[in-house]
Design an enzyme around this catalytic site. Structure first.
Site, PDB file in Angstrom:
ATOM      1  N   HIS A   1      87.504  83.648 -57.535  1.00  0.00           N
ATOM      2  CA  HIS A   1      86.921  82.677 -56.267  1.00  0.00           C
ATOM      3  C   HIS A   1      86.396  81.238 -56.918  1.00  0.00           C
ATOM      4  O   HIS A   1      86.472  80.325 -56.370  1.00  0.00           O
ATOM      5  CB  HIS A   1      85.896  83.250 -55.580  1.00  0.00           C
ATOM      6  CG  HIS A   1      84.533  83.278 -56.272  1.00  0.00           C
ATOM      7  ND1 HIS A   1      84.070  84.271 -57.021  1.00  0.00           N
ATOM      8  CD2 HIS A   1      83.030  82.292 -56.380  1.00  0.00           C
ATOM      9  CE1 HIS A   1      82.781  84.225 -57.608  1.00  0.00           C
ATOM     10  NE2 HIS A   1      82.366  82.914 -57.061  1.00  0.00           N
TER      11      HIS A   1
ATOM     12  N   HIS B   1      85.881  83.848 -64.805  1.00  0.00           N
ATOM     13  CA  HIS B   1      85.569  82.228 -64.068  1.00  0.00           C
ATOM     14  C   HIS B   1      85.589  81.377 -65.302  1.00  0.00           C
ATOM     15  O   HIS B   1      86.145  80.417 -65.092  1.00  0.00           O
ATOM     16  CB  HIS B   1      84.162  82.477 -63.707  1.00  0.00           C
ATOM     17  CG  HIS B   1      84.164  83.622 -62.425  1.00  0.00           C
ATOM     18  ND1 HIS B   1      85.124  83.998 -61.698  1.00  0.00           N
ATOM     19  CD2 HIS B   1      83.034  84.244 -62.045  1.00  0.00           C
ATOM     20  CE1 HIS B   1      84.523  84.797 -60.638  1.00  0.00           C
ATOM     21  NE2 HIS B   1      83.389  85.134 -61.200  1.00  0.00           N
TER      22      HIS B   1
END
Ligand SMILES: *[C@@H]1O[C@H](CO)[C@@H](O)[C@H](O)[C@H]1NC(C)=O
Ligand SMILES: *[C@@H]1O[C@H](CO)[C@@H](O)[C@H](O)[C@H]1NC(C)=O
Ligand SMILES: *[C@@H]1O[C@H](CO)[C@@H](O)[C@H](O)[C@H]1NC(C)=O
Ligand SMILES: *[C@@H]1O[C@H](CO)[C@@H](O)[C@H](O)[C@H]1NC(C)=O
Ligand SMILES: *[C@@H]1O[C@H](CO)[C@@H](O)[C@H](O)[C@H]1NC(C)=O
Length: 789
Positions: free
Chosen positions: A206, A270
């Site tokens: 995300h 990430h």
């Protein structure tokens, strides 16, 4: 009958097309498996509703299915409760919004998705609907918001009965974790590959949907004329990619987290993604997914390998007790899972050679913030420094959000250049809050922020719909990333994380220092918590700055600790013998050093015993032939196993004239005389001490005056609780030594270590605090059990 028609359709579509192209108009079925779960509730349905709101006028029609293991009667109301809560994008009028929501609810339904038949019946339902309404199918989107172990099975079921027919696309979205190391990621990838094609899989990170993160490549491209000359090792001082969190892990996440830890949870995915975006070769066309993915992949092949010298780890203080509680582990269980990590990476390419790339993340830190910063070298010297812009940090900051600024932004310090940001999606901020962002007031930057803040999941859902694969993790990319992290994770499996108190109290104890290719904590901090048992308020947490009681400390698991001490002792012996031909060693009694004695006897065959004199630090007033005697146990565990000349062995003369420790017999003076004659300056080369539960060391017990023995080197002493008298080296003798080692081991000593970390020098209360070699060095050897309890 109907079923066989379907089978035919399924067979026809086995060669179904794939869509990197613009979406063809037609009907889209969205299936969220795990449709009533947390993620779906928080982000996914909102994202799909926004997709619907934006696309409904674009020629597509939609139906939405929330799927799950629960039967429909039970889960339908839950699903609709979630769906009713979705909100419209900001630019939609209230009236239109109400209409859109009503339509969205009408197009949605819950379906139990458990068995192959359930999937089959979903496919039949979709097919029937298409026929009845005479629609062409554009594609099917499955979002698997379920634990990763279920992926392979669901993948098979989708392949078994849910592939669309006639050139419509199939897209299956997966959430991390994608394995926990290279091997498991590979297994999962190959399981999935048997049912889904690579181009059909969308692995979500995300972070790649965050507006600032997805702006990195466009920013680098749009500002190429400024960046090309400085985006290299001559100008970049270092790159930092940081995600700081203030929360802890408890509340149900521990069973997952304790298996993963911060490196797997955040750095491997990430932060690594951000790193590749910052350092990859710019594609000639940023809209070309394939080229973007290829260039990203190249970064991994030029990364230098990560080993344990490229990482430091930490764990917040209450983590272990949270694990004990939530996992119901036995008391005393120690989790080594890091909740903080700082990792130093280097790219072995001319452009970035020697440029440190720091990846840092942790829980329970002082603030919540995420950013990537490129700090440039500044070679200007400002004589009159005050507020001179040329001497301020030159940096570009991709600010993901929160922190002092509170909103996502791209910041370029004004002494660099004024950035170009094309398109209407970004706007310049000219009114600045009075906040400092990474060392500069906001007003010292050109600040650009998204014109409209968008939720990462909504962005990614839109990318999936448009088949934009560059914002997702390809199988190759995933495996390359695990290839980068797995060796490091392996080397850290038994590494002990630094325990930190959490929040602002961490102070500077998680600061790191870079030295060449290595990273270490800046302060040799030992933290000792007073409250391992019970009261765990953060304020009772004591952080020892520097070292332990301002002396050097070595800490490790017992076995390694003992080996380190044995090796240090041998090194001291060799040095002393090299210098003066002899090594004077004074050894303590008690049970703590036994492991060390065995180690020396059984593993250090090259120890120069022939030139070593062994003295006693202290002795009980018992015959030397009794097991109670310190000398006896030293003899049994060490001396009888090594080739040491008997005249080099110096037991304390506790028994003279057939009586034990009588002042008049002058045993202490006798030993002192031997010592002064044989040992140059009465200065032992090495003294090994332990510490008792009451803080006594040698046979110097609490309650006695520190200077009681004056200039004597040896004295008779008395333990307050024990009947026997003792003979002991005095502080004077101990503090003349060149090296003193204080060995503390075992959980039982934890409480004492805690106290010792806090008290000032109080030799009358804690005799061990009187150990302060005047001209020599003191090293504490404390095992992890004693250190953290
Ligand atoms: C999907 O299922 C078909 C038919 O069972 C099989 O031939 C195929 O290998 C499977 N995998 C993919 C990626 O299509
Ligand atoms: C860039 O790539 C996209 C997607 O492949 C393509 O549509 C576009 O025409 C390309 N632009 C240029 C300038 O080549
Ligand atoms: C925790 O473990 C103990 C001992 O194994 C057991 O008796 C107890 O029921 C467990 N509690 C939970 C909540 O699992
Ligand atoms: C004794 O120690 C002193 C001071 O460390 C040193 O100068 C001297 O050489 C030593 N003597 C011998 C015999 O080793
Ligand atoms: C420390 O060294 C100095 C100078 O060599 C000496 O005068 C002093 O006695 C030494 N102190 C002890 C306790 O050994």
């Amino acid at each position: 009958m109907f079923a066989s028609v379907l089978l035919l359709l399924v067979a026809l579509c086995a060669h179904g097309g794939h869509g990197e192209e613009a979406p063809r108009p037609g009907h889209v079925s969205v299936v969220v498996v795990g449709g009533t779960g947390d993620l779906a509730k928080k982000y996914l349905w909102q994202g799909f509703f926004q997709l619907y709101a934006r696309q409904v006028s674009g020629g597509n029609t939609f139906s939405f299915y929330g799927g799950g293991l629960s039967p429909a009667e039970k889960a339908t109301p839950l699903l609709f409760e979630i769906l009713k809560a979705v909100s419209c994008p900001g630019d939609v009028s209230a009236e239109r919004c109400a209409l859109l929501r009503e339509q969205f609810l009408r197009l949605s339904q819950y379906r139990q998705l458990k068995t192959q038949e359930d999937y089959q019946s979903l496919a039949e339902h979709i097919q029937l609907q298409l026929q009845q309404e005479g629609m062409t199918e554009a594609g099917r989107l499955f979002y698997l918001s379920v634990p990763a172990f279920a992926y392979a099975d669901i993948g098979q079921k989708i392949n078994g009965s849910c592939r669309p027919a006639g050139g419509a696309w199939l897209r299956v979205v997966l959430e991390k974790p994608f394995g926990h190391d290279y091997r498991s990621a590979q297994v999962l990838a190959s399981e999935l590959r048997s049912s889904l094609k690579d181009e059909e899989m969308y692995r979500i990170d995300h972070y790649l949907g965050k507006q600032v993160v997805s702006k990195i490549l466009p920013f680098r491209t749009e500002n190429r004329k400024y960046l090309d000359p400085i985006w290299n090792r001559q100008h970049i001082e270092r790159i930092e990619i940081v995600l700081k969190e203030t929360l802890d892990v408890k509340g149900g996440r521990i069973p997952f987290y304790d298996q993963y830890g911060v490196i797997r949870d955040v750095l491997q995915n990430h932060l690594t993604e951000v790193m590749t975006l910052l350092t990859m070769k710019l594609p000639s066309n940023v809209s070309n997914s394939e080229e973007v993915l290829q260039n990203k992949l190249q970064v991994f092949s030029s990364l230098l390998p990560l080993g344990k010298n490229q990482a430091v780890t930490g764990q917040y203080q209450t983590y272990n007790s949270e694990v004990e509680q939530e996992l119901n582990t036995t008391k005393g269980h120690i989790s080594l899972t890091p909740t903080f990590a700082a990792v130093l990476a280097h790219i072995d390419e001319a452009q970035y050679e020697g440029v440190p790339i720091l990846l840092i993340s942790g829980k329970m830190l002082d603030e919540r913030v995420g950013y990537a910063r490129i700090l440039f070298k500044n070679d200007v010297f400002c004589l009159q420094n005050h507020n001179n812009v040329h001497c301020k940090p030159k940096q570009i900051v991709f600010y993901f959000g929160h922190g002092s600024l509170q909103y996502p932004a791209v910041l370029v310090s004004k002494n660099l250049f004024k950035p170009v940001m094309t398109g209407s999606e970004w706007k310049e901020v000219t009114e600045h809050k009075e906040v400092s962002v990474l060392g500069l007031p906001a007003s010292d930057y050109y600040v650009q922020t998204p014109a409209e803040e968008k939720e990462a999941y909504a962005e990614l859902i839109s990318h999936i719909f448009h088949g934009r694969k560059d914002s997702f993790i390809s199988t190759e990319n995933l495996l390359a990333s695990w290839g980068m992290w797995t060796p490091l994770l392996r080397s850290l499996t038994s590494a002990f994380p630094r325990i930190y108190p959490g929040g602002a109290e961490n102070g500077d104890m998680l600061d790191v220092r870079l030295k060449g290719n290595e990273i270490s904590y800046n302060s040799e901090v030992v933290i000792v918590s007073a409250d391992k048992m019970g009261d765990s308020s953060a304020s009772s947490f004591k952080v020892m700055q520097g070292k332990f009681r301002s002396a050097h400390m070595v800490s490790a698991w017992t076995e390694e600790l003992v080996e380190t001490l044995a090796a240090d002792m041998q090194e001291a012996a060799e040095a002393a013998i090299g210098e003066g031909g002899v090594f004077h060693l004074a050894l303590s009694g008690g049970s703590t050093p036994l492991a060390l004695f065995y180690r020396l006897a059984l593993h250090h065959f090259s120890f120069p015993w022939r030139s070593t004199h062994v003295w006693m630090v202290d002795e009980r007033c018992v015959p030397l032939t009794e097991p109670e005697s310190n000398f006896y146990s030293l003899h049994e565990s060490l001396l009888k196993h090594v080739r040491i000349p008997y005249y080099n062995i110096h037991p304390m003369p506790v028994q003279l004239n057939q009586r034990l420790c009588v002042e008049d017999d002058g045993g202490a003076l006798l030993y002192e005389k031997d010592l002064s004659q044989l040992v140059n300056g009465s200065s032992f080369h090495f003294v090994l001490l332990g510490v008792g539960y009451d803080g006594h060391t040698a046979s110097l017990f609490p309650g006695a005056k520190a200077d009681q023995h004056g200039q004597s080197l040896v004295a008779l002493t008395e333990s307050p609780s024990k009947p026997h008298q003792r003979m002991s080296l005095t502080f004077n003798a101990i503090n003349r030594a060149r090296k003193v080692a204080l060995l503390v081991m075992g959980k039982g000593k934890h409480e004492l270590v805690t106290q010792l970390s806090r008290v000032k020098d109080m030799p009358e209360k804690y005799p061990v605090t009187g150990v302060k070699p005047a001209n020599g060095s003191l090293v504490w050897y404390i095992d992890y059990d004693a250190l953290i309890g």
